[in-house]
Design a protein around this motif. Structure first.
Motif, PDB file in Angstrom:
ATOM      1  N   VAL A   1       0.550   4.165  -2.870  1.00 26.64           N
ATOM      2  CA  VAL A   1       0.115   5.519  -2.506  1.00 26.64           C
ATOM      3  C   VAL A   1       1.206   6.542  -2.784  1.00 26.64           C
ATOM      4  O   VAL A   1       0.970   7.591  -3.409  1.00 26.64           O
ATOM      5  CB  VAL A   1      -0.315   5.560  -1.027  1.00 26.64           C
ATOM      6  N   THR A   2       2.430   6.262  -2.315  1.00 30.33           N
ATOM      7  CA  THR A   2       3.512   7.241  -2.474  1.00 30.33           C
ATOM      8  C   THR A   2       3.911   7.402  -3.940  1.00 30.33           C
ATOM      9  O   THR A   2       4.276   8.509  -4.364  1.00 30.33           O
ATOM     10  CB  THR A   2       4.740   6.829  -1.647  1.00 30.33           C
ATOM     11  N   THR A   3       3.837   6.341  -4.717  1.00 26.71           N
ATOM     12  CA  THR A   3       4.153   6.457  -6.143  1.00 26.71           C
ATOM     13  C   THR A   3       3.138   7.345  -6.843  1.00 26.71           C
ATOM     14  O   THR A   3       3.500   8.163  -7.707  1.00 26.71           O
ATOM     15  CB  THR A   3       4.172   5.068  -6.802  1.00 26.71           C
ATOM     16  N   THR A   4       1.885   7.214  -6.461  1.00 26.87           N
ATOM     17  CA  THR A   4       0.847   8.081  -7.032  1.00 26.87           C
ATOM     18  C   THR A   4       1.122   9.542  -6.688  1.00 26.87           C
ATOM     19  O   THR A   4       1.009  10.432  -7.554  1.00 26.87           O
ATOM     20  CB  THR A   4      -0.533   7.664  -6.504  1.00 26.87           C
ATOM     21  N   LEU A   5       1.503   9.792  -5.444  1.00 25.10           N
ATOM     22  CA  LEU A   5       1.796  11.172  -5.018  1.00 25.10           C
ATOM     23  C   LEU A   5       2.999  11.739  -5.768  1.00 25.10           C
ATOM     24  O   LEU A   5       2.977  12.891  -6.211  1.00 25.10           O
ATOM     25  CB  LEU A   5       2.050  11.201  -3.512  1.00 25.10           C
ATOM     26  N   VAL A   6       4.046  10.940  -5.934  1.00 26.14           N
ATOM     27  CA  VAL A   6       5.235  11.399  -6.653  1.00 26.14           C
ATOM     28  C   VAL A   6       4.896  11.693  -8.107  1.00 26.14           C
ATOM     29  O   VAL A   6       5.319  12.712  -8.676  1.00 26.14           O
ATOM     30  CB  VAL A   6       6.370  10.362  -6.558  1.00 26.14           C
ATOM     31  N   SER A   7       4.116  10.820  -8.742  1.00 28.95           N
ATOM     32  CA  SER A   7       3.788  11.009 -10.160  1.00 28.95           C
ATOM     33  C   SER A   7       2.940  12.251 -10.387  1.00 28.95           C
ATOM     34  O   SER A   7       3.055  12.903 -11.434  1.00 28.95           O
ATOM     35  CB  SER A   7       3.057   9.773 -10.690  1.00 28.95           C
ATOM     36  N   LEU A   8       2.101  12.596  -9.395  1.00 27.28           N
ATOM     37  CA  LEU A   8       1.208  13.746  -9.561  1.00 27.28           C
ATOM     38  C   LEU A   8       1.811  15.057  -9.089  1.00 27.28           C
ATOM     39  O   LEU A   8       1.561  16.116  -9.685  1.00 27.28           O
ATOM     40  CB  LEU A   8      -0.105  13.490  -8.803  1.00 27.28           C
ATOM     41  N   LEU A   9       2.614  15.007  -8.029  1.00 28.50           N
ATOM     42  CA  LEU A   9       3.057  16.236  -7.372  1.00 28.50           C
ATOM     43  C   LEU A   9       4.483  16.644  -7.687  1.00 28.50           C
ATOM     44  O   LEU A   9       4.846  17.802  -7.477  1.00 28.50           O
ATOM     45  CB  LEU A   9       2.889  16.099  -5.851  1.00 28.50           C
TER      46      LEU A   9
ATOM     47  N   ILE B   1       0.838  -1.212   0.000  1.00 18.61           N
ATOM     48  CA  ILE B   1       0.000   0.000   0.000  1.00 18.61           C
ATOM     49  C   ILE B   1       0.864   1.249   0.000  1.00 18.61           C
ATOM     50  O   ILE B   1       0.575   2.229  -0.717  1.00 18.61           O
ATOM     51  CB  ILE B   1      -0.949  -0.016   1.222  1.00 18.61           C
ATOM     52  N   VAL B   2       1.945   1.249   0.794  1.00 18.71           N
ATOM     53  CA  VAL B   2       2.840   2.405   0.848  1.00 18.71           C
ATOM     54  C   VAL B   2       3.426   2.686  -0.534  1.00 18.71           C
ATOM     55  O   VAL B   2       3.472   3.846  -0.985  1.00 18.71           O
ATOM     56  CB  VAL B   2       3.974   2.174   1.874  1.00 18.71           C
TER      57      VAL B   2
END
Length: 524
Positions: free
Chosen positions: A234-242, A230-231
């Motif tokens: 979630v964190t990969t999604t945040l990095v790709s978007l932000l 899960i980590v």
């Protein structure tokens, strides 16, 4: 015993066209992290994520050892560590093929981390079954395939993050990338190896963390995998978007060319050098003498009754040693002959094989029951052995890194260093597999006791089951570990007798012997 070596020995100089086509940005005497604080934290976190699969790959053999797997099966599972040693083969592809819309590094980072998260979620649902917790034999083939895939993806992520660090940080702060790398990977390895094995152990948790004993530890392997899966997602999604990626152009203002052919041609030209060919032979053979001790000492201690979580916790008091050793050794490797300390460490490391065999032999005598803890003097002796091993490992490692930096052709510095590090890692991997594979054939057992007299050598699972069904017990007459240790030390002594001369000759070679002569070929 060689967990640190395997982890620290992985090369962090990806085959990047940035490294080859422009001035190395980390050569700077002044740093100011103002404005780069978030980038440094992001790099630290990405390298920490990278350390999670590495630590789990080190923990699984300990778990398997308690499930009665053979050393041949341990040898099969040891293939999971190979991707970090072979990443040179696909690093040029990662460096050269990318989507400009997504970003040069995020093109590979994002899907790699998503896949790691997906594999971890898959493992969390079935890992107990594949480890044989339902009474069946562990499925080594499936475990090897999945953890090999995890490390392949982690190695790909490593290539992408190494390259991204060069453009994410300001030029004067790029030197901090290596710190993020070492500290981040160490943190991830600690979380998924040392801390996981401690919290997964019901004995450790019941003794130190609980008032009411329970059958399981605070953390289970399936739960640990699910959490980190899960980590990762979630964190990969945040990095790709932000996080936006800015590709810094070369020194001449041109953009990075996607030239895979030139990267592989540079490798071919490096390997054509006679000096490199001799060095490759040295690197591929110099660790044979230590392979038995490095690959099996920890497994043999677990087999002798030492709880696996106790061995993991032994790494904690050694952290100051690991941090200080490179700094201490560095002043001895900055001269014209950095490999002198490499040669001086070899006899001590060979002698340590005898100490390790003695430690394994006396463990069942000194620790007949580890459920109530380990004797104080035994713990002191064990930590001293680990510390001595780490000193020898770091002496050899730092000396090699200093020599590689000294002889690498600056025109292809990244490729040169990566190639030499890859060969170094392979030189430790192939003897480890052979050492694990042959320990069972060299071991002699006999079925003793029981209701009937049977001639049973307990070599196969069928013979072991037959012995047990008749009320007997398979007793080890001669442990192959000791035979193998003697053979490896003998080979190591022969290597030192002849190999030391080659190392001295290599050190005396002129700088031109390491230069690629046909530079036009590389520029095509």
């Amino acid at each position: 015993m060689n967990v640190t070596e395997r982890k620290k020995g992985r090369n962090k100089n990806s085959v990047s066209s940035q490294m080859e086509n422009r001035e190395l940005p980390f050569i700077s005497s002044k740093t100011n992290i103002r404005g780069d604080e978030k980038n440094i934290l992001l790099l630290f976190f990405l390298y920490t994520l990278q350390g999670i699969p590495i630590g789990l790959s080190a923990a699984i053999p300990m778990i398997l050892q308690n499930r009665g797997v053979s050393y041949k099966q341990q040898a099969e599972f040891s293939f999971v560590t190979w991707p970090f040693s072979l990443k040179l083969l696909w690093a040029p592809i990662v460096d050269s093929i990318f989507s400009t819309r997504i970003g040069r590094r995020k093109t590979w980072l994002v899907p790699s981390q998503y896949l790691i998260g997906g594999f971890m979620l898959l493992l969390s649902s079935h890992v107990n079954q594949w480890l044989g917790e339902d009474g069946t034999s562990p499925n080594i083939e499936v475990l090897t395939l999945l953890f090999f895939s995890l490390n392949f993806l982690a190695a790909t992520q490593d290539i992408a993050v190494d390259g991204w660090a060069l453009t994410m940080l300001k030029k004067q702060n790029v030197g901090h990338a290596s710190t993020c790398n070492s500290v981040g990977q160490t943190t991830g390895f600690f979380l998924s190896y040392v801390l996981f094995m401690a919290l997964e152990s019901s004995t450790f948790c019941n003794q130190y963390l609980r008032t009411i004993p329970q059958k399981e530890g605070i953390v289970t392997l399936s739960g640990f995998l699910y959490f980190w899966g899960i980590v990762f997602l979630v964190t990969t999604t945040l990095v790709s978007l932000l996080k936006n990626e800015i590709d810094v152009p070369n020194a001449d203002g041109t953009s990075h060319e996607r030239d895979i052919k030139s990267a592989y041609l540079s490798l071919k030209n490096i390997l054509k050098l006679k000096s490199v060919q001799t060095l490759v032979v040295v690197l591929l053979t110099c660790k044979i003498g230590f392979s038995s001790t490095d690959s099996m000492m920890a497994l043999k201690l677990v087999e002798a009754g030492v709880p696996k979580e106790r061995l993991g916790l032994m790494a904690i008091p050694l952290i100051p040693v690991q941090l200080a050793m490179p700094l201490v050794i560095a002043k001895y490797t900055t001269g014209p002959k950095p490999l002198n300390i490499f040669l001086k460490a070899i006899p001590y490391r060979l002698a340590f094989g005898i100490v390790a065999a003695f430690l394994v032999y006396v463990t069942p005598i000194l620790v007949p029951d580890a459920s109530n803890g380990l004797p104080f003097m035994y713990v002191v002796f064990l930590i001293s052995c680990y510390a001595l091993h780490q000193v020898c490992v770091y002496c050899m490692f730092v000396a090699l890194m200093a020599f590689f930096a000294k002889v690498s052709d600056s025109s292809v510095g990244g490729t040169y260093m990566t190639l030499l590090n890859t060969v170094t890692n392979l030189g430790g991997n192939w003897p480890t597999i052979l050492a694990l594979y042959f320990v069972d054939p060299l071991t002699w057992k006999q079925c003793q006791g029981g209701t009937e007299s049977i001639d049973n050598s307990c070599r196969t699972s069928i013979e072991k089951d037959l012995c047990t069904s008749k009320g007997g017990k398979c007793i080890t007459i001669v442990d192959g570990f000791y035979i193998e240790t003697v053979i490896c030390i003998a080979i190591g002594c022969l290597w030192y007798w002849q190999g030391a001369k080659k190392v001295e000759q290599i050190q005396q070679l002129d700088e031109s012997a390491w230069k690629i002569r046909n530079k036009k070929t590389l520029m095509r």
